[in-house]
Design a protein around this motif. Structure first.
Motif, PDB file in Angstrom:
ATOM      1  N   PHE A 189       0.829  -1.011  -0.213  1.00  0.00           N
ATOM      2  CA  PHE A 189       0.076   0.184  -0.104  1.00  0.00           C
ATOM      3  C   PHE A 189       0.964   1.284   0.076  1.00  0.00           C
ATOM      4  CE2 PHE A 189      -3.408  -2.454   2.324  1.00  0.00           C
ATOM      5  CZ  PHE A 189      -4.173  -2.386   1.312  1.00  0.00           C
TER       6      PHE A 189
ATOM      7  N   ASN B 198       0.587   4.813   1.032  1.00  0.00           N
ATOM      8  CA  ASN B 198      -0.636   5.307   2.009  1.00  0.00           C
ATOM      9  C   ASN B 198      -0.162   6.640   2.531  1.00  0.00           C
ATOM     10  OD1 ASN B 198      -2.938   5.510   3.383  1.00  0.00           O
ATOM     11  ND2 ASN B 198      -2.697   3.616   4.507  1.00  0.00           N
TER      12      ASN B 198
ATOM     13  N   GLU C  19      -4.759   5.087   8.275  1.00  0.00           N
ATOM     14  CA  GLU C  19      -3.973   3.924   8.772  1.00  0.00           C
ATOM     15  C   GLU C  19      -5.397   2.827   8.922  1.00  0.00           C
ATOM     16  OE1 GLU C  19      -3.922   6.706  10.347  1.00  0.00           O
ATOM     17  OE2 GLU C  19      -1.797   7.103  10.128  1.00  0.00           O
TER      18      GLU C  19
ATOM     19  N   GLU D  12      -4.802  -0.314   6.517  1.00  0.00           N
ATOM     20  CA  GLU D  12      -4.017  -1.594   6.852  1.00  0.00           C
ATOM     21  C   GLU D  12      -4.543  -1.926   8.000  1.00  0.00           C
ATOM     22  OE1 GLU D  12      -2.097   1.352   5.759  1.00  0.00           O
ATOM     23  OE2 GLU D  12      -0.844   1.938   7.853  1.00  0.00           O
ATOM     24  N   ASP D  13      -5.046  -1.344   9.028  1.00  0.00           N
ATOM     25  CA  ASP D  13      -5.742  -2.002   9.899  1.00  0.00           C
ATOM     26  C   ASP D  13      -6.840  -3.203   9.620  1.00  0.00           C
ATOM     27  OD1 ASP D  13      -4.263  -0.528  11.660  1.00  0.00           O
ATOM     28  OD2 ASP D  13      -5.633   0.882  12.455  1.00  0.00           O
TER      29      ASP D  13
ATOM     30  N   ASP E 272      -5.466  -6.492   9.428  1.00  0.00           N
ATOM     31  CA  ASP E 272      -4.499  -6.698  10.516  1.00  0.00           C
ATOM     32  C   ASP E 272      -5.567  -7.674  11.555  1.00  0.00           C
ATOM     33  OD1 ASP E 272      -2.442  -6.869  12.218  1.00  0.00           O
ATOM     34  OD2 ASP E 272      -2.523  -4.841  12.851  1.00  0.00           O
TER      35      ASP E 272
ATOM     36  N   SER F  18      -7.278 -11.172   8.266  1.00  0.00           N
ATOM     37  CA  SER F  18      -6.091 -11.101   8.756  1.00  0.00           C
ATOM     38  C   SER F  18      -4.941 -11.992   8.202  1.00  0.00           C
ATOM     39  CB  SER F  18      -5.971 -10.880  10.053  1.00  0.00           C
ATOM     40  OG  SER F  18      -6.465 -12.009  10.588  1.00  0.00           O
TER      41      SER F  18
ATOM     42  N   ILE G 104       1.081  -7.856   3.988  1.00  0.00           N
ATOM     43  CA  ILE G 104       0.922  -6.383   3.653  1.00  0.00           C
ATOM     44  C   ILE G 104       2.026  -5.592   4.226  1.00  0.00           C
ATOM     45  CG2 ILE G 104      -0.530  -4.140   4.002  1.00  0.00           C
ATOM     46  CD1 ILE G 104      -2.607  -6.174   3.087  1.00  0.00           C
TER      47      ILE G 104
ATOM     48  N   THR H 292       3.430  -1.357   3.965  1.00  0.00           N
ATOM     49  CA  THR H 292       3.034  -0.038   3.635  1.00  0.00           C
ATOM     50  C   THR H 292       4.253   1.067   3.648  1.00  0.00           C
ATOM     51  OG1 THR H 292       0.915  -0.627   5.245  1.00  0.00           O
ATOM     52  CG2 THR H 292       1.607   1.986   4.499  1.00  0.00           C
TER      53      THR H 292
END
Ligand code: G1P
Length: 297
Positions: free
Chosen positions: A54, A56, A61, A64-65, A68, A93, A98, A100
């Motif tokens: 990503f 970003n 955020e 990406e969370d 997760d 998840s 991933i 970033t």
């Protein structure tokens, strides 16, 4: 060489969707019940991609969370015995690795891709733009990967648009292959040309397979349309010494970055869900009849 990595730029401010996007990234707006970015990541995974990169920006955020673990929520779902939802949350998840990178200044799509240079390294990779959702039998990026494997050259997804829409897209000057009508040899590309200067009605859609040589071009290309570093301009430079192909993918595309396109995408994906199909049909029929009546008055 296997296409293992997909770069997904998500740093945009999403001003087209204000006020919804004042604090929520536009990529997190749901299409039915999944954020639009999840459709893109799932398309990548279904196509064999092993790592998502990503690009970003500060304050986004949540993207990406979303991929997760969320221990607190998982514990609550477990205690409530809600195994189906728990499985769905945990699956997210485990979906894919991933990474970033922050794009610290908004200098354009080309600059965003350049930010991934070190993480991508010396291998061909995919680029997927979050605004473009494509519903197809074979995932759109997999269709491009297939062409890359046969031709060993960069491949861009193309779609025919109305002549008056050509100023909204990168436009290709391209010749179709006799043996394969979806496949095109690209001669030139123009980023969002005025309608009268568009060389065709073949528009670039947000799916690309790129060779790593694109990074050298991105480093050198001057700011283009809108004063931004444009990926399209770097591809034009790449064309001087490498073949670049266009592929008219099979599938239906939605511009989820546009309010109407977003509504269309919601309707399209909701219609595919058995629990909504019938009610949605009834609602649309009733709206249609209301419209007919009001036109008659
Ligand atoms: C980008 C590209 C453009 C392409 C479009 C597809 O533009 O620069 O060439 O046609 O994506 O969605 P953007 O829409 O990000 O301004």
């Amino acid at each position: 060489m296997k296409i293992r990595k997909a770069v997904i730029p998500v740093a945009g401010l999403g001003t087209r969707f204000l006020p919804a996007t004042k604090t929520i990234p536009k990529e997190m707006l749901p299409i039915v019940d999944k954020p639009s970015i999840q459709y893109i990541v799932e398309e990548a995974v279904q196509s064999g991609i092993e790592q998502i990169i990503f690009i970003n920006a500060r304050g986004k955020e949540a993207i990406e969370d979303h991929f997760d673990t969320h221990i607190e929520m998982e514990t609550i779902l477990k205690n409530r015995g809600n195994d189906l939802l728990l499985e769905e949350i945990q699956k997210l998840s485990r979906l894919v690795q991933i990474a970033t990178i922050r794009q610290k200044v908004p200098l354009g799509l080309g600059h965003a891709i350049l930010c991934a240079k070190d993480l991508v390294g010396q291998e061909p990779f995919a680029v997927m733009l979050g605004d473009d959702l494509v519903d197809s039998k074979v995932p759109c990026i997999q269709q491009l990967i297939h062409i890359f494997n046969e031709e060993k050259a960069s491949v861009i997804a193309l779609m025919k648009v109305k002549k008056e829409q050509t100023s909204l897209y990168g436009i290709a000057d391209a010749t179709p292959r006799k043996s394969h009508e979806r496949l095109h040899d690209i001669r030139a590309l123009l980023e969002k040309p005025p309608v009268e200067k568009a060389p065709s009605n073949l528009a670039i859609i947000g799916r690309y397979i790129l060779t790593p040589e694109i990074f050298d071009q991105l480093e050198e290309v001057p700011p283009g349309k809108g004063g931004e570093i444009q990926l399209t301009d770097a591809l034009v430079k790449l064309l001087h010494f490498q073949k670049v192909l266009g592929y008219c993918y099979e599938g239906e595309r939605f511009d989820a970055g546009d309010k109407f396109g977003f509504l269309e995408a919601n309707l399209h994906y909701a219609f595919k869900r058995p629990e909504f199909k019938e009610r949605l049909y009834e609602k649309i029929s009733s709206l249609y009849h209301q419209l007919l009546l009001s036109n008659r008055l």
